[in-house]
Enzyme design. Structure first.
Site, mmCIF file in Angstrom:
data_model
loop_
_atom_site.group_PDB
_atom_site.id
_atom_site.type_symbol
_atom_site.label_atom_id
_atom_site.label_comp_id
_atom_site.label_asym_id
_atom_site.label_seq_id
_atom_site.Cartn_x
_atom_site.Cartn_y
_atom_site.Cartn_z
ATOM 1 N N SER A 135 0.863 -1.178 0.000
ATOM 2 C CA SER A 135 0.000 0.000 0.000
ATOM 3 C C SER A 135 0.905 1.235 0.000
ATOM 4 C CB SER A 135 -0.877 -0.034 1.259
ATOM 5 O OG SER A 135 -1.621 1.153 1.404
ATOM 6 N N LYS A 161 -1.113 -0.867 -4.364
ATOM 7 C CA LYS A 161 -2.303 -0.076 -4.012
ATOM 8 C C LYS A 161 -1.871 1.369 -3.826
ATOM 9 C CE LYS A 161 -4.781 0.252 0.340
ATOM 10 N NZ LYS A 161 -5.533 -0.491 1.384
ATOM 11 N N LYS A 163 -2.882 5.161 -2.560
ATOM 12 C CA LYS A 163 -3.810 5.976 -1.785
ATOM 13 C C LYS A 163 -4.195 7.176 -2.641
ATOM 14 C CE LYS A 163 -3.982 3.790 2.203
ATOM 15 N NZ LYS A 163 -5.227 3.349 2.846
ATOM 16 N N ASP A 188 -7.202 3.265 -2.999
ATOM 17 C CA ASP A 188 -7.917 3.330 -1.714
ATOM 18 C C ASP A 188 -8.113 4.801 -1.357
ATOM 19 O OD1 ASP A 188 -8.995 2.994 0.804
ATOM 20 O OD2 ASP A 188 -7.247 1.971 1.657
ATOM 21 N N GLU A 213 -11.206 1.014 -3.447
ATOM 22 C CA GLU A 213 -11.490 0.732 -2.038
ATOM 23 C C GLU A 213 -12.085 1.955 -1.343
ATOM 24 O OE1 GLU A 213 -8.008 -0.820 -0.123
ATOM 25 O OE2 GLU A 213 -8.862 -0.731 1.890
ATOM 26 N N ASP A 238 -13.997 -1.281 2.950
ATOM 27 C CA ASP A 238 -13.085 -1.467 4.088
ATOM 28 C C ASP A 238 -13.808 -0.903 5.316
ATOM 29 O OD1 ASP A 238 -11.110 -1.142 6.054
ATOM 30 O OD2 ASP A 238 -9.638 -0.185 4.770
ATOM 31 N N LYS A 262 -10.161 -6.885 7.849
ATOM 32 C CA LYS A 262 -9.132 -6.577 8.852
ATOM 33 C C LYS A 262 -9.695 -7.065 10.175
ATOM 34 C CE LYS A 262 -7.616 -2.235 6.681
ATOM 35 N NZ LYS A 262 -7.682 -0.754 6.792
ATOM 36 N N GLY A 290 -4.513 -4.179 5.958
ATOM 37 C CA GLY A 290 -3.431 -4.014 6.932
ATOM 38 C C GLY A 290 -3.604 -2.735 7.711
#
Ligand code: OSB
Ligand code: MG
Length: 371
Positions: A135, A161, A163, A188, A213, A238, A262, A290
């Site tokens: 990430s 991934k 952000k 995400d 996400e 998420d 998670k 995570g």
């Protein structure tokens, strides 16, 4: 096993580089490590909270309070044969999933050790290695992001991934996609957008993203269903999913086609398994998220991710991606296929390094039964 002693430690660990998301920047991880002892057995669990209530409403201080005043008193001194016996003791405590998960996971570890089996086996894991990715936080510019992605690809990560945040969205995706046309790529947003931003997501809908996400509100399920209808790319939830009941609502409403699990967010491994099993039956792939865990939490994450419906690569990177030195041995690494080996020893299968743990401990509290 009889629960004779529980210790909680507030740990503060410096990240190798600050992690920026739409929620803010973190340079240190503030978590709680939970240790459970009884009849010569020791179990470890990590409470993946933060010092701020920006991802979840919980913080180190709220989790400390809930552990000390409610969860620990409910189990201390009891004889526990299976984690399922513990959850009814907590039913009156609403929410506080991360606090629950920290203690629940320590009990899973101790009970797996009592049986002499790995945590992965105890949880129903079926694989000896799991696919993982990395990430990547927000960077100063698209060029800096492309360089960071290139560095992670060189380390062996095969799924990236990114952000994203308002104003730092489509251009980042296009810059990375142009440079790396064939990589497994996903984004995400950590709830930073609104339904009115549908144009932003349409503009990345042809970039062959694995998933988008949590684009919308952190408790939302309804608007995500409207957004998903407008997009080809699967939405993955998420923040919005706290239980198997939430997962069922989201899937039945069409709010997402993938779910991120998670254990901290959903209250532990037991609820994680329930979500995993529901999704397996509904044809919804899951993957392991995570929370920048230390090796203690990471060991549990890898074990859980070995269940069969964790088909997409997890946000479970090598110890070195987070910390100069982990607090467990052996530290976590990835292989040439971007996979991580699932520990095979009893319980979490890694050794907690007492001196390293002591160095990162900000404060500790011990709870013992009166003999
Ligand atoms: O939304 O997945 C998230 C870290 C902290 C809080 C929320 C998230 C994350 C990550 C990090 O993306 C994933 C990792 O642990 O590598
Ligand atoms: Mg996320």
């Amino acid at each position: 096993m009889r629960i004779e002693r529980i210790e909680i430690r507030y740990t503060k660990m410096e990240l190798v580089s600050p992690f920026e998301t739409s929620m803010g920047v973190e340079a240190h991880e503030h978590h709680i490590q939970v240790r459970v002892d009884g009849e010569g057995l020791t179990g470890w669990g990590e409470c993946a909270v933060s010092d701020t209530p920006h991802y979840s409403p919980e913080t180190v201080e709220t989790a400390w309070h809930i552990l000390r005043d409610f969860l620990i008193p409910a189990v201390l001194g009891r004889r526990i044969g299976a984690v399922g016996e513990v959850l009814p003791l907590w039913v009156k405590v609403r929410g506080h999933n991360m606090a629950k998960a920290g203690l629940e996971s320590a009990l899973w570890d101790a009970l797996a050790k009592e049986q002499g089996i790995s945590l992965a086996k105890a949880l129903g894991g079926t694989r000896d290695r799991v696919p993982v990715g990395v990430s990547v936080g927000l960077q100063a510019s698209p060029e800096a992001l492309v360089r960071k992605v290139a560095a992670h690809l060189a380390e062996g990560y095969k799924r990236i991934k990114l952000k994203i945040a308002p104003g730092r969205d489509v251009a980042l995706v296009k810059a990375v996609r142009r440079e790396f046309p064939d990589i497994l790529l996903q984004v995400d947003a950590n709830s930073a957008f609104a339904l009115d931003d549908v144009g932003i997501f349409r503009a990345m809908d042809d970039e062959r993203l694995l998933l988008i996400e949590q684009p919308l509100g952190y408790e939302d399920i309804y608007d995500h269903a409207k957004l998903q209808r407008e997009l080809k790319t699967p939405i993955c939830l998420d923040e919005s999913i706290h239980s198997a009941a939430d997962a069922r609502a989201a899937v039945e409403l069409g709010s997402c086609r993938v779910i991120n699990i998670k254990p901290g967010r959903v209250g532990g491994f037991s609820e994680s398994k329930a979500i995993h099993d529901f999704c397996a039956g509904a044809g919804i792939p899951v993957w392991h998220g995570g929370m920048l865990e230390s090796g203690i939490g990471r060991a549990g994450n890898v074990a859980l991710a070995s269940l069969p419906n964790f088909t997409l690569p997890g946000d479970i990177s090598a110890s070195r991606r987070y910390f100069k030195q982990d607090i467990v041995e052996p530290e976590f690494v990835i292989d040439k296929d971007s996979m991580m080996a699932v520990p095979v020893g009893p319980g979490i299968g890694v050794e907690v390094l007492a001196d390293r743990l002591e160095k990162v401990t900000v404060r500790r509290q011990e709870f013992k039964i009166n003999r």
